[in-house]
Every structure is written in C-alpha cells, then in structure tokens.
Design a protein around this motif. Structure first.
Motif, PDB file in Angstrom:
ATOM      1  N   THR A  13     -54.041  73.622  36.674  1.00  0.00           N
ATOM      2  CA  THR A  13     -52.749  72.828  37.037  1.00  0.00           C
ATOM      3  C   THR A  13     -51.477  73.518  36.763  1.00  0.00           C
ATOM      4  O   THR A  13     -50.730  73.320  37.427  1.00  0.00           O
ATOM      5  N   SER A  15     -56.090  58.144  41.799  1.00  0.00           N
ATOM      6  CA  SER A  15     -55.243  59.208  41.011  1.00  0.00           C
ATOM      7  C   SER A  15     -55.988  59.578  39.768  1.00  0.00           C
ATOM      8  O   SER A  15     -55.866  58.612  38.843  1.00  0.00           O
ATOM      9  N   TYR A  54     -54.541  61.280  37.549  1.00  0.00           N
ATOM     10  CA  TYR A  54     -53.413  61.366  36.664  1.00  0.00           C
ATOM     11  C   TYR A  54     -53.134  60.155  36.243  1.00  0.00           C
ATOM     12  O   TYR A  54     -53.007  59.843  35.202  1.00  0.00           O
ATOM     13  N   SER A 105     -41.535  66.982  33.015  1.00  0.00           N
ATOM     14  CA  SER A 105     -41.892  67.023  34.471  1.00  0.00           C
ATOM     15  C   SER A 105     -42.429  65.523  34.756  1.00  0.00           C
ATOM     16  O   SER A 105     -42.532  64.623  34.224  1.00  0.00           O
ATOM     17  N   ASN A 106     -43.016  65.492  36.224  1.00  0.00           N
ATOM     18  CA  ASN A 106     -43.226  64.209  36.889  1.00  0.00           C
ATOM     19  C   ASN A 106     -42.453  63.098  36.758  1.00  0.00           C
ATOM     20  O   ASN A 106     -42.828  62.064  36.391  1.00  0.00           O
ATOM     21  N   PHE A 125     -43.034  59.475  38.522  1.00  0.00           N
ATOM     22  CA  PHE A 125     -44.066  58.772  37.976  1.00  0.00           C
ATOM     23  C   PHE A 125     -43.528  58.151  36.764  1.00  0.00           C
ATOM     24  O   PHE A 125     -43.684  56.881  36.531  1.00  0.00           O
ATOM     25  N   LYS A 126     -43.040  58.969  35.837  1.00  0.00           N
ATOM     26  CA  LYS A 126     -42.705  58.448  34.552  1.00  0.00           C
ATOM     27  C   LYS A 126     -41.625  57.336  34.527  1.00  0.00           C
ATOM     28  O   LYS A 126     -41.562  56.361  33.658  1.00  0.00           O
TER      29      LYS A 126
END
Length: 312
Positions: A198, A264, A266, A290-291, A294-295
């Motif tokens: 990843t 997903s 995740y 990061s991300n 989504f968060k």
C-alpha cells in the motif's frame, strides 16, 4: 512525565524502546533529552539523527534548503503528533541542548516535525522566535459520549451513513469478515507485505521496512490492537492501531482493492476501527494522515501539522 502531561502513545517507553531496537527508517543516532529541576523531571523528548529524513517527501518540499543534509529531528516520522512533555519555561534550555547535540553529531539542521498548529509546543516555539511551515494534516474525530457504532453513524450526514451501511452489506454478501486480534495472534507477515504494498502504491517505498516492521509491532505489546479484514480467508485489509489513555490511533493500514465484489475493504476496516475505539471507551479517534476526502465525509476534522527547523 509523559503520563503527567498527557502526551500521546508515541512517547511511551514501549514505543520509544521498540523504535530504537527496530527502527522503521534509517536512524544514525538516538538522543533522549531530560531536563530536571531539583532532581524532578520537567521536560523530556526523544530526537533522531537522520540524513534521509523524509520518507513521506513532505519535509523537503517544505524545507528544500535542508534536502540531503543531516538533521536531528523530534519525533520520528511514524509519529504524527509531536509534543514536548514539559513545562513551558524549560523549552529554551531544551532547545539549546538539542542544538548542541546536533552540532556534536555533525547535523546541519535541528527541529521538530508534525507539530500540531496551536498546541502548547507550537505556541512555545513561536514565542521563542521559531516560525513554522505547514507539512500536512492529520485527522481526528471526537467520540466523547458516543455509546455505539450506530450512535456514531447517526452523527454523520445521510449520504455518508448510507454509504457505510451499504458497504458493510456488500462486504458481508461477498464473504468478508472483520476481526480485532491480539498482536500475538496477528498475521504480521501478511500484514507487513500488505502495508508495504500500500505504501509503495503512494511512492512511500520502504516506509515500513520489512525487516523491522513485525519486530517493532510485536514489541509494542499491549499498546497494539490489530484489525484483520479477510475475504474467504484472504487478507484484504489490515490496521495496526495503538491506544493511550484518551486516544485510539489507527496508526497504519494496508488495503488490497483487488477483491471479489462491489465493496471497499478500506471502508470495512474504518468501520471496524471506529467500533473498536468506541468499545475501548476512547474519547478521541486519531485517524492518521492522508485520504482527506473520505475522512472529511465521515465526520473527521483536520489538524494542521507544521515543521519547525532551524539551521545549526
């Protein structure tokens, strides 16, 4: 001192000891600073001498003039919440000692990374004349008073709530299970490979160092909670989570999106992590860096992280 000041898990003895015996990045030397007043500790902080000091490639974007040069940095890159457990009045003396040590090591730079803007360390550094430069953000959500996962979902917007529920239904239909396991029973070999894969997908090569990762995580002992997400036995997501007195940290994860079904991995991992944080009674969920998209959609807020470096 760490307990008294409420510093995060990254300052616990187990974490620092594990990092020294199984460093996850190249560290030339370790330094631990303790300031005392009449024999009583009034400040403590670790620092790490590094030449390749930027595995996430953020610091050298922010401080291009420091690229390729030795730096004595507090804390390590695998800590995203730098503190100096201390009383404010001793910071100038601590900075003086760090600078002197950096000079002995032959470092050209000294300072702090991943300092939350506006916290005590940030304010004290600014008061001592050290300007900060933005590195990145980390993401948190307040879980105080949240009694269940359904309670957490109820606080989200309708679309985000529906997406998480739909993702879990699809995952269950596709034969997916999620389980929190003790570190002694975790499949650390599989998890290491998945986390490394990843990280490489985002060009963060060797951020987890295969030779050290499993040893580091194992040494953390009771600080660790491992979440494994499997589809018919195959690991498709995993999270290494840490906890301290008030926070649950989703410290790192690995995700394989090559799954059978329209879900997903995740999303499943995130939902299980929230459940675990709530079950442990932690009032704050720290969800790392990061991300952001989504968060933000799922109720987390950014905390701006700065670097404060000065040339020796």
């Amino acid at each position: 001192m760490v307990h008294r000041t409420g510093a995060p898990v990254f300052y616990r003895h187990a974490y620092l000891s594990a990092y020294e015996h199984a460093p996850l990045t190249d560290v030339e030397s370790f330094a631990y600073f303790v300031a005392r007043d009449g024999g009583r500790a009034v400040a403590v902080t670790p620092a790490y001498l590094q030449t390749v000091a930027d595995p996430l490639r953020r610091l050298h974007e922010t401080y291009p003039e420091a690229h390729g040069e030795r730096a004595l940095l507090s804390h390590a890159w695998h800590c995203y919440d730098a503190h100096v457990p201390a009383t404010a009045r001793v910071l100038p003396r601590l900075l003086e000692s760090m600078t002197r040590t950096a000079s002995i090591f032959g470092a050209r730079w000294c300072g702090f990374v991943n300092v939350q803007r506006g916290n005590a360390l940030s304010r004290d550094l600014r008061a001592n004349g050290f300007p900060a430069r933005h590195l990145t953000d980390r993401w948190t959500v307040d879980l105080a008073g949240v009694s269940s996962y359904e309670h957490y979902l109820a606080r989200l917007g309708q679309r985000a709530r529906a997406n998480l529920r739909r993702n879990e239904r699809r995952a269950q239909d596709a034969g997916v299970t999620a389980e929190a396991v003790d570190v002694g029973h975790a499949a650390l070999g599989e998890i290491t490979a998945l986390c490394d894969k990843t990280a490489n997908r985002f060009d963060n090569n060797d951020f987890y160092r295969d030779s050290a990762f499993a040893a580091f995580v194992t040494a953390l002992g009771d600080l660790v909670h491992v979440v494994e997400v499997r589809q018919r036995g195959r690991l498709v997501a995993a999270g290494i989570c840490l906890s301290d007195s008030t926070r649950f940290h989703t410290w790192t994860c690995g995700v394989d999106y090559a799954v059978d079904g329209n879900f997903s991995p995740y999303g499943v991992l995130f939902a299980e992590s929230v459940r675990l944080a709530i079950s442990l009674g932690k009032p704050t969920l720290e969800d790392g860096r990061s991300n952001a998209g989504f968060k933000r959609r799922h109720g987390l807020s950014p905390r701006h992280l700065d670097a404060v470096l000065f040339r020796i």
